[in-house]
Design a protein around this motif. Structure first.
Motif, mmCIF file in Angstrom:
data_model
loop_
_atom_site.group_PDB
_atom_site.id
_atom_site.type_symbol
_atom_site.label_atom_id
_atom_site.label_comp_id
_atom_site.label_asym_id
_atom_site.label_seq_id
_atom_site.Cartn_x
_atom_site.Cartn_y
_atom_site.Cartn_z
ATOM 1 N N LEU A 119 0.837 -1.198 0.000
ATOM 2 C CA LEU A 119 0.000 0.000 0.000
ATOM 3 C C LEU A 119 0.870 1.245 0.000
ATOM 4 C CD1 LEU A 119 -2.731 -1.021 2.602
ATOM 5 C CD2 LEU A 119 -2.983 -0.834 0.121
ATOM 6 N N GLY A 120 2.017 1.163 0.665
ATOM 7 C CA GLY A 120 2.952 2.271 0.727
ATOM 8 C C GLY A 120 4.275 1.808 1.312
ATOM 9 N N PHE A 121 5.281 2.633 1.164
ATOM 10 C CA PHE A 121 6.631 2.327 1.641
ATOM 11 C C PHE A 121 7.206 3.587 2.259
ATOM 12 C CE2 PHE A 121 5.689 -0.463 -1.859
ATOM 13 C CZ PHE A 121 6.176 -1.686 -1.454
ATOM 14 N N ASP A 122 8.244 3.403 3.075
ATOM 15 C CA ASP A 122 8.960 4.586 3.544
ATOM 16 C C ASP A 122 10.379 4.565 3.011
ATOM 17 O OD1 ASP A 122 10.618 3.123 5.324
ATOM 18 O OD2 ASP A 122 9.457 3.672 7.082
ATOM 19 N N ARG A 123 11.119 5.631 3.274
ATOM 20 C CA ARG A 123 12.462 5.812 2.720
ATOM 21 C C ARG A 123 13.480 4.806 3.246
ATOM 22 N NH1 ARG A 123 13.600 10.243 0.019
ATOM 23 N NH2 ARG A 123 11.940 11.728 -0.370
ATOM 24 N N LEU A 124 13.134 4.103 4.334
ATOM 25 C CA LEU A 124 14.029 3.081 4.882
ATOM 26 C C LEU A 124 13.671 1.682 4.394
ATOM 27 C CD1 LEU A 124 14.291 4.403 8.542
ATOM 28 C CD2 LEU A 124 15.885 4.744 6.640
ATOM 29 N N GLY A 125 12.674 1.589 3.519
ATOM 30 C CA GLY A 125 12.284 0.301 2.964
ATOM 31 C C GLY A 125 11.175 -0.403 3.724
ATOM 32 N N THR A 126 10.617 0.244 4.741
ATOM 33 C CA THR A 126 9.502 -0.343 5.465
ATOM 34 C C THR A 126 8.301 -0.396 4.534
ATOM 35 O OG1 THR A 126 10.318 0.595 7.532
ATOM 36 C CG2 THR A 126 8.021 -0.141 7.506
ATOM 37 N N ARG A 127 7.647 -1.538 4.520
ATOM 38 C CA ARG A 127 6.487 -1.750 3.656
ATOM 39 C C ARG A 127 5.240 -1.873 4.511
ATOM 40 N NH1 ARG A 127 4.113 -6.658 2.934
ATOM 41 N NH2 ARG A 127 2.676 -6.795 1.203
ATOM 42 N N LEU A 128 4.178 -1.245 4.046
ATOM 43 C CA LEU A 128 2.885 -1.447 4.673
ATOM 44 C C LEU A 128 2.025 -2.204 3.675
ATOM 45 C CD1 LEU A 128 1.312 -0.842 7.269
ATOM 46 C CD2 LEU A 128 0.276 1.067 6.058
ATOM 47 N N GLY A 129 1.754 -3.462 4.015
ATOM 48 C CA GLY A 129 0.928 -4.296 3.155
ATOM 49 C C GLY A 129 -0.519 -4.252 3.591
ATOM 50 N N ARG A 130 -1.237 -5.280 3.240
ATOM 51 C CA ARG A 130 -2.674 -5.328 3.534
ATOM 52 C C ARG A 130 -2.970 -5.884 4.919
ATOM 53 N NH1 ARG A 130 -5.363 -3.829 -1.149
ATOM 54 N NH2 ARG A 130 -3.988 -3.857 -2.952
ATOM 55 N N GLY A 131 -1.939 -6.390 5.624
ATOM 56 C CA GLY A 131 -2.110 -6.725 7.030
ATOM 57 C C GLY A 131 -2.041 -8.181 7.422
ATOM 58 N N ALA A 132 -1.957 -9.109 6.473
ATOM 59 C CA ALA A 132 -1.944 -10.527 6.848
ATOM 60 C C ALA A 132 -0.536 -11.050 7.139
ATOM 61 C CB ALA A 132 -2.591 -11.377 5.755
ATOM 62 N N GLY A 133 0.500 -10.411 6.609
ATOM 63 C CA GLY A 133 1.873 -10.826 6.872
ATOM 64 C C GLY A 133 2.406 -11.924 5.969
ATOM 65 N N TYR A 134 1.721 -12.212 4.871
ATOM 66 C CA TYR A 134 2.186 -13.269 3.967
ATOM 67 C C TYR A 134 3.598 -12.992 3.452
ATOM 68 C CZ TYR A 134 -2.622 -15.020 3.585
ATOM 69 O OH TYR A 134 -3.866 -15.523 3.846
ATOM 70 N N TYR A 135 3.816 -11.794 2.907
ATOM 71 C CA TYR A 135 5.126 -11.485 2.328
ATOM 72 C C TYR A 135 6.215 -11.420 3.390
ATOM 73 C CZ TYR A 135 3.848 -10.904 -2.537
ATOM 74 O OH TYR A 135 3.453 -11.146 -3.831
ATOM 75 N N ASP A 136 5.916 -10.909 4.579
ATOM 76 C CA ASP A 136 6.934 -10.877 5.628
ATOM 77 C C ASP A 136 7.399 -12.288 5.972
ATOM 78 O OD1 ASP A 136 7.277 -8.087 6.139
ATOM 79 O OD2 ASP A 136 5.279 -8.088 7.038
ATOM 80 N N ARG A 137 6.498 -13.237 6.015
ATOM 81 C CA ARG A 137 6.884 -14.628 6.295
ATOM 82 C C ARG A 137 7.731 -15.209 5.165
ATOM 83 N NH1 ARG A 137 1.852 -13.897 8.546
ATOM 84 N NH2 ARG A 137 1.584 -14.630 10.689
#
Length: 190
Positions: A119-137
């Motif tokens: 959904l969005g990112f910050d300058r340090l590479g933090t990602r805000l996804g849709r909230g389920a955590g699939y990609y983080d895993r």
């Protein structure tokens, strides 16, 4: 703001925003040609309506089935599986096609890059996804040297909230270029 508030804010900013799909494809194709050797896999996704489409990138490769892989969201649990692109698919309840559950998979050690929507990112590479955590895993289980490329439709903010389990991106792809994080200098933001 907490993550829930950021998600509402970013969805509102994305609503009605036009996306330069061709620009993203050109920037990604240039970057991947130099950064990922042939024979190594690039994990792609089928875009939802408000995400950057990677279809042009996939079509631009002479043999997409050997270059690209795609994730499958499980019916239960949160472990994405990775499959060769071009195999049999089925419709996910959210409306996109994905590999069938019992299809062949791609070994995590053959992956050189993962293209990650957000959904969005910050300058340090933090990602805000849709909230389920699939990609983080997924990103947590693959080798840390794998390129993690956030695909942004132009929404980059100075700082997003992050939890311990959030895996930062190594790069962000815009319609102009693929940039290494942390980002420095001016960048269009949302």
């Amino acid at each position: 703001m907490d993550k829930r508030a950021w998600r509402r804010h970013l969805r509102a900013q994305r609503a009605g925003r036009s996306i330069d799909h061709a620009g993203h494809v050109e920037a990604l194709a240039r970057f991947l040609a130099d950064a990922v050797p042939e024979g190594r896999r690039v994990v792609v996704y089928h875009a939802m309506a408000d995400e950057v489409s990677l279809d042009g990138l996939i079509r631009s490769h002479p043999d997409p089935s050997t270059r690209f892989a795609i994730t499958r969201t499980p019916d239960q649990g949160y472990r994405l599986t990775v499959h060769p692109l071009g195999g049999p698919t089925e419709r996910h309840p959210y409306g996109y096609d994905q590999p069938v559950a019992d299809g062949p998979t791609v070994a995590d050690d053959s992956i050189a890059a993962v293209l990650v929507p957000g959904l969005g990112f910050d300058r340090l590479g933090t990602r805000l996804g849709r909230g389920a955590g699939y990609y983080d895993r997924l990103l947590a289980r693959i080798d840390p040297s794998v390129l993690r490329i956030g695909i942004t439709a132009g929404i980059v903010v100075d700082r997003l909230p992050a939890d311990r389990h959030d895996v930062p991106m190594t790069h962000l792809a815009t319609a102009e270029a693929v940039l290494e994080v942390p980002l420095e200098g001016p960048l269009s933001s949302g």
